[in-house]
Scaffold this active site. Structure first.
Site, PDB file in Angstrom:
ATOM      1  N   ARG A  56     -30.077  50.326 -47.949  1.00  0.00           N
ATOM      2  CA  ARG A  56     -30.210  49.253 -48.924  1.00  0.00           C
ATOM      3  C   ARG A  56     -31.048  48.134 -48.325  1.00  0.00           C
ATOM      4  O   ARG A  56     -31.342  48.132 -47.123  1.00  0.00           O
ATOM      5  CB  ARG A  56     -28.850  48.757 -49.450  1.00  0.00           C
ATOM      6  N   GLY A  57     -31.416  47.171 -49.194  1.00  0.00           N
ATOM      7  CA  GLY A  57     -32.370  46.151 -48.787  1.00  0.00           C
ATOM      8  C   GLY A  57     -33.744  46.584 -49.299  1.00  0.00           C
ATOM      9  O   GLY A  57     -34.127  47.746 -49.136  1.00  0.00           O
ATOM     10  N   ALA A  58     -34.448  45.639 -49.931  1.00  0.00           N
ATOM     11  CA  ALA A  58     -35.674  45.994 -50.668  1.00  0.00           C
ATOM     12  C   ALA A  58     -36.701  46.775 -49.824  1.00  0.00           C
ATOM     13  O   ALA A  58     -37.144  47.853 -50.230  1.00  0.00           O
ATOM     14  CB  ALA A  58     -36.285  44.730 -51.266  1.00  0.00           C
ATOM     15  N   ARG A 122     -32.810  52.488 -58.231  1.00  0.00           N
ATOM     16  CA  ARG A 122     -32.319  51.105 -58.321  1.00  0.00           C
ATOM     17  C   ARG A 122     -33.422  50.281 -59.000  1.00  0.00           C
ATOM     18  O   ARG A 122     -34.588  50.405 -58.635  1.00  0.00           O
ATOM     19  CB  ARG A 122     -31.972  50.535 -56.934  1.00  0.00           C
ATOM     20  N   GLN A 238     -22.355  42.490 -47.835  1.00  0.00           N
ATOM     21  CA  GLN A 238     -23.465  42.721 -46.893  1.00  0.00           C
ATOM     22  C   GLN A 238     -23.444  41.713 -45.744  1.00  0.00           C
ATOM     23  O   GLN A 238     -23.798  42.043 -44.612  1.00  0.00           O
ATOM     24  CB  GLN A 238     -24.812  42.634 -47.620  1.00  0.00           C
ATOM     25  N   ASP A 279     -35.605  40.407 -53.502  1.00  0.00           N
ATOM     26  CA  ASP A 279     -35.749  41.781 -54.003  1.00  0.00           C
ATOM     27  C   ASP A 279     -36.927  41.907 -54.956  1.00  0.00           C
ATOM     28  O   ASP A 279     -37.503  42.982 -55.115  1.00  0.00           O
ATOM     29  CB  ASP A 279     -34.460  42.225 -54.687  1.00  0.00           C
ATOM     30  N   ASN A 289     -32.693  37.790 -55.948  1.00  0.00           N
ATOM     31  CA  ASN A 289     -32.087  38.171 -54.670  1.00  0.00           C
ATOM     32  C   ASN A 289     -30.604  38.445 -54.931  1.00  0.00           C
ATOM     33  O   ASN A 289     -30.116  38.296 -56.063  1.00  0.00           O
ATOM     34  CB  ASN A 289     -32.297  37.072 -53.620  1.00  0.00           C
ATOM     35  N   LYS A 290     -29.899  38.813 -53.895  1.00  0.00           N
ATOM     36  CA  LYS A 290     -28.495  39.207 -54.020  1.00  0.00           C
ATOM     37  C   LYS A 290     -27.678  38.184 -54.814  1.00  0.00           C
ATOM     38  O   LYS A 290     -27.868  36.979 -54.659  1.00  0.00           O
ATOM     39  CB  LYS A 290     -27.917  39.378 -52.615  1.00  0.00           C
TER      40      LYS A 290
END
Ligand code: MRU
Length: 380
Positions: A56-58, A122, A238, A279, A289-290
């Site tokens: 995970r993570g862009a 995603r 996270q 993201d 973003n998150k």
């Protein structure tokens, strides 16, 4: 503080096992308890890893997306229709069957079908569709140049290796550009900084080094960082599971806090700067973003704490006019609460949008920009 970046594992890479390509990824679902890797030659396993947040993570899911297309290409190139086996036994994607390697057009169509499945794994981080598009460009360029399916697959393997190198290089440049901003802030305050971050935009969210934490690492190497405060980042955690694990391994002093504690910390004047990842960045400088990032940005604005976003150019989506047009992933409500009381609905958007007006600067590998100036600066 002594930095130990050599203690950080590579998040995702490719290797050969008896000539056969494999993708190797840290299984981030097992952190912080266990550092384990997923090793696979199956593109479906990579897509599943993206969907289930094993990777995970862009930037990291961008690499994973291109790697999935590469593995699919090898599979298609190696498939042969033999006695007792039908074409659909070899490849059946999106409900369509192809005689994979038998002809270039079947290979092209099958690869396209896989690519759209991968890109849809995603929806919010634009790096995924960006990297899948690069994979298709590479494949189609090779096919148009008359290369056979096996050679096209080798070209894709080279692309993935290149993306990994590119990503780390971009992150190191982001780090340098962000450290320059933090240097100014530390000079103005006359001391090293206490930095707040949200989610994980560290090495684990990229091939290596990180975006927001890349800025932290570059600044820490200059003695500009006193401590990083990491929001736990409900509901997936996270910050609690990944960010503080990574910071501790790297030797950066870190404190974990619940998301709802950031306000009191800022009110007490204990945060000097906020650095987060992204993201997707819209053309007007709005940043997805998150989930929870927006709240941190509102707080930072209220308490006059500079709020910086760090992300590679591949996260900038000039085709999306503003934050309202960014697709926001809704995840399963069980992440919020596995056993809610009967009749209670659950709300679980994975990202939110911070308006450009709350962001002091967006730091990319091309330098730091005012959010409103970013798209035009990059298009030039
Ligand atoms: O849902 P995730 O864990 O894939 O979320 C992505 C992120 O890690 C963050 O939003 C991050 O800050 C940007 S990616 C470097």
């Amino acid at each position: 503080m002594t930095l130990h970046l050599d203690n950080l594992p590579r998040t995702i890479y490719v290797e050969r096992e008896e000539g056969k390509p494999r993708v190797v990824m840290i299984d981030q679902r097992a952190l912080p308890g266990e550092l384990t890797w997923i090793r696979t030659a199956d593109w479906r396993v990579v897509v599943d890893a993206v969907k289930t947040l094993a990777v995970r993570g862009a930037p990291a899911i961008g690499v994973a997306g291109a790697a999935a297309v590469m593995l699919a290409a090898f599979e298609l190139a190696g498939s042969r229709v033999g006695p007792g086996r039908r074409a659909e036994d070899f490849c059946s994607f999106g409900g369509t069957s192809f005689l994979a390697a038998a002809d270039g057009w079947g290979f092209r169509g099958a690869l396209e079908a896989v690519a759209s499945e991968v890109a849809e794994a995603r929806p919010t981080a634009v790096n995924l569709s960006w990297a899948v598009r690069r994979a298709l460009q590479t494949a189609f360029g090779a096919l148009d140049g008359g290369q056979a399916a096996q050679e096209v697959s080798e070209a894709l393997y080279g692309l993935v290796e290149g993306l990994i190198v590119e990503d780390e290089a971009a992150n190191r440049r982001i780090g340098a550009a962000g450290a320059a901003l933090l240097r100014d802030r530390a000079r103005a305050l006359g001391r090293p900084l206490r930095i707040l971050t949200h989610c994980n935009a560290g090495s684990l969210a990229t091939a290596f080094y990180g975006t927001a934490l890349g800025v932290v690492y570059a600044a820490a190497a200059e003695g500009l960082v006193e401590r990083v405060w990491a929001d736990e980042t409900r509901p997936v955690g996270q910050g609690a599971r990944l960010t503080v694990w990574e910071l501790a391994r790297a030797g950066v002093p870190a404190t974990l806090l619940c998301d709802n504690m950031a306000a009191s910390l800022m009110a007490a004047g204990r945060i000097d700067a906020v650095v987060v990842g992204a993201d997707r960045i819209a053309a007007n400088g709005d940043v997805a973003n998150k989930i929870g990032t927006l709240g941190v940005a509102v707080l930072a604005h209220h308490f006059a704490v500079p709020f910086f976003v760090a992300a590679p150019v591949s996260t900038v989506d000039v085709a999306t006019a503003d934050g309202a047009a960014i697709p926001i992933e809704e995840r399963d409500g069980s992440e919020v609460c596995p056993h809610p009381p009967e009749g209670v609905a659950l709300y679980n958007p994975a990202f939110d949008v911070t308006p450009a007006s709350l962001i002091a600067a967006i730091v990319t590998e091309e330098g730091a920009f005012a959010p409103s100036a970013l798209a035009s600066a990059l298009v030039m």
